[in-house]
Design a protein around this motif. Structure first.
Motif, PDB file in Angstrom:
ATOM      1  N   VAL A 101       5.328  -8.230  -7.274  1.00 14.77           N
ATOM      2  CA  VAL A 101       5.537  -7.347  -6.135  1.00 14.77           C
ATOM      3  C   VAL A 101       6.284  -8.092  -5.025  1.00 14.77           C
ATOM      4  O   VAL A 101       5.724  -9.009  -4.409  1.00 14.77           O
ATOM      5  N   PRO A 102       7.533  -7.758  -4.746  1.00 19.30           N
ATOM      6  CA  PRO A 102       8.259  -8.385  -3.626  1.00 19.30           C
ATOM      7  C   PRO A 102       7.556  -8.093  -2.300  1.00 19.30           C
ATOM      8  O   PRO A 102       7.140  -6.958  -2.048  1.00 19.30           O
ATOM      9  N   ALA A 103       7.437  -9.105  -1.466  1.00 22.16           N
ATOM     10  CA  ALA A 103       6.693  -8.952  -0.214  1.00 22.16           C
ATOM     11  C   ALA A 103       7.465  -8.170   0.833  1.00 22.16           C
ATOM     12  O   ALA A 103       6.868  -7.475   1.664  1.00 22.16           O
ATOM     13  N   VAL A 129      -1.330   4.658  -3.852  1.00 16.22           N
ATOM     14  CA  VAL A 129      -1.334   3.198  -3.729  1.00 16.22           C
ATOM     15  C   VAL A 129      -0.681   2.759  -2.422  1.00 16.22           C
ATOM     16  O   VAL A 129      -1.166   1.850  -1.731  1.00 16.22           O
ATOM     17  N   MET A 130       0.402   3.409  -2.042  1.00 18.20           N
ATOM     18  CA  MET A 130       1.105   3.032  -0.811  1.00 18.20           C
ATOM     19  C   MET A 130       0.226   3.204   0.423  1.00 18.20           C
ATOM     20  O   MET A 130       0.432   2.530   1.435  1.00 18.20           O
ATOM     21  N   VAL A 152       2.643  -5.029   1.574  1.00 27.52           N
ATOM     22  CA  VAL A 152       4.070  -5.369   1.615  1.00 27.52           C
ATOM     23  C   VAL A 152       4.750  -4.571   2.717  1.00 27.52           C
ATOM     24  O   VAL A 152       4.203  -3.593   3.227  1.00 27.52           O
ATOM     25  N   THR A 153       5.959  -4.991   3.073  1.00 28.43           N
ATOM     26  CA  THR A 153       6.753  -4.232   4.045  1.00 28.43           C
ATOM     27  C   THR A 153       7.960  -3.644   3.331  1.00 28.43           C
ATOM     28  O   THR A 153       8.579  -4.294   2.483  1.00 28.43           O
ATOM     29  N   ARG A 154       8.268  -2.411   3.676  1.00 28.93           N
ATOM     30  CA  ARG A 154       9.418  -1.715   3.107  1.00 28.93           C
ATOM     31  C   ARG A 154      10.190  -1.038   4.226  1.00 28.93           C
ATOM     32  O   ARG A 154       9.679  -0.845   5.339  1.00 28.93           O
ATOM     33  N   VAL A 165       7.931  -0.540   7.543  1.00 29.85           N
ATOM     34  CA  VAL A 165       6.586   0.021   7.454  1.00 29.85           C
ATOM     35  C   VAL A 165       5.778  -0.835   6.490  1.00 29.85           C
ATOM     36  O   VAL A 165       6.325  -1.463   5.576  1.00 29.85           O
ATOM     37  N   THR A 166       4.485  -0.891   6.738  1.00 27.89           N
ATOM     38  CA  THR A 166       3.592  -1.630   5.849  1.00 27.89           C
ATOM     39  C   THR A 166       2.957  -0.663   4.863  1.00 27.89           C
ATOM     40  O   THR A 166       2.361   0.346   5.262  1.00 27.89           O
TER      41      THR A 166
END
Length: 404
Positions: free
Chosen positions: A142-144, A190-191, A218-220, A228-229
């Motif tokens: 999972v990319p952070a 999950v998000m 994670v942040t996207r 957003v986290t």
């Protein structure tokens, strides 16, 4: 280009045929109940052809994007030859009038169903019973963070899902006890749980069990670039199988009926959203981006039909024609004059009104006075013509393009 132009013309002719059959629905039901059909015309504007056969004048007008079936005595205010008095529509039983007024709508639904049935048994339609259960394809790290709209940060390992023992082929049925219909529902659940423990209900080779895992935080980036986290566990999904299915002649009837019902429901939802989309159509005329789900005119629909034919996507061509028939059916049921639904509403009003009068010991009040509805009729007609004109302009200057 030749195939595209052929498709444009063919879809336009399909629309014209659809309109003709809609009016024919009124025609055959009126004839069946002994009403006199004085004129049966396809199109509007100047007459380019007409011929009288029996008591009816049949004809074609210059703009074949509409039509009308002129039934004698449709309202009590219509001019009527004394010889036709006994056959006047407004003097017929209320249920016969409802059937005649609904004839075009019923015809559109039948056409839509038959077109979809032809697609179902020839190339296949979307499977209404497709299994959309989230099925795991791979587990991964999972990319952070998200660096851009197209790039994620680097990562290692198998991610929370892999560490918890999730395997390829597992079916995720629920998250924290909440059933998930598809992978999108799993992802959304999950998000919403960054840094928390999640319990996945998993089906593997017929066995059900729960898997607890720690959701990564994670942040996207959102579409506007803000951070957003959210939560992530590192799973990808296998696409559903049998999304499209070809049916036999018998089983195709049930599948087509179910799919037709789904399309009618979607069309109804789209019809409810129609007014809210008009400002976007107007904005697109002046250069704004055109929403692919915005309303289309005959011009726009024919262009899309041309694109489908150009790519030999005949199933999509036919399904769009079916969708158009469903739209015309539901649109004509809107209870406002001059639409069919407006006339149906008047007949039902007369019936309910007279029912209450009978309960009070009074005689029926007679046919409704349509002259009182003229302001509404003129206003609605003007609005429809204006909106139609705006959509046509938008389809010319900023058309919807499905294929770029």
């Amino acid at each position: 280009m030749a195939a595209y132009l052929f498709g444009v013309v063919l879809f336009f002719l399909g629309i014209a045929l659809t309109i003709a059959l809609h009016e024919w629905g009124h025609y055959i039901t009126a004839k069946a109940f002994g009403m006199k059909v004085r004129r049966f015309f396809i199109g509007f504007g100047p007459t380019i052809y007409s011929k009288q056969r029996g008591e009816t004048v049949y004809g074609l007008k210059a703009v074949p994007v509409g039509g009308f079936c002129d039934i004698a005595g449709m309202t009590a205010q219509d001019e009527l030859d004394p010889a036709d008095q006994a056959r006047a529509m407004y003097l017929k039983p209320w249920w016969q009038r409802i059937i005649v007024l609904s004839g075009g709508v019923i015809m559109n639904v039948i056409i839509g169903f038959l077109v979809l049935y032809a697609v179902a048994v020839s190339s296949g339609i979307p499977n209404p019973n497709v299994d959309t259960t989230a099925t795991v394809d791979t587990v991964q790290c999972v990319p952070a963070t998200q660096l851009s709209q197209t790039e994620l940060s680097s990562c290692t390992g198998v991610g929370p899902a892999g560490e918890a023992g999730i395997k390829s082929g597992d079916r995720i049925l629920a998250v924290n006890g909440e059933e998930t219909a598809d992978f999108t529902a799993v992802r959304d659940a999950v998000m919403s749980l960054p840094g928390q423990t999640a319990t996945l209900t998993v089906e593997r080779e017929g066995e059900l069990f729960d898997v607890d895992l720690q959701v990564a935080e994670v942040t996207r980036l959102t579409t506007d670039g803000s951070e957003v986290t959210v939560g992530a566990v590192g799973m990808t999904s296998l696409p559903p199988t049998d999304v499209y299915k070809k049916y036999g002649p018998v089983e195709g009837l049930g599948a087509t009926a179910q799919f037709s019902g789904d399309m009618l429901q979607s069309t109804l939802e789209g019809l409810k959203e129609f007014p809210a989309k008009i400002p976007g159509v107007v904005a697109s005329i002046f250069g704004a981006e055109r929403d692919v789900e915005s309303p289309m005119s005959v011009v726009g629909a024919s262009r899309i039909g041309g694109e489908f034919v150009e790519r030999s996507m005949w199933d999509m061509f036919l399904m769009m024609l079916a969708s158009l028939n469903f739209f015309l059916a539901l649109f004509n049921l809107v209870p406002l004059p001059p639409l069919d639904g407006g006339h149906i509403a008047v007949v039902l009003y007369e019936k309910v009104r007279d029912l209450f009068r009978k309960m009070r010991g009074l005689a029926p009040a007679g046919p409704a006075d349509y002259t009182k509805l003229m302001p509404i009729t003129v206003t609605v007609a003007a609005i429809l013509m204006t909106v139609g004109g705006l959509v046509i302009v938008a389809d010319i200057v900023n058309p919807i393009r499905l294929f770029g």
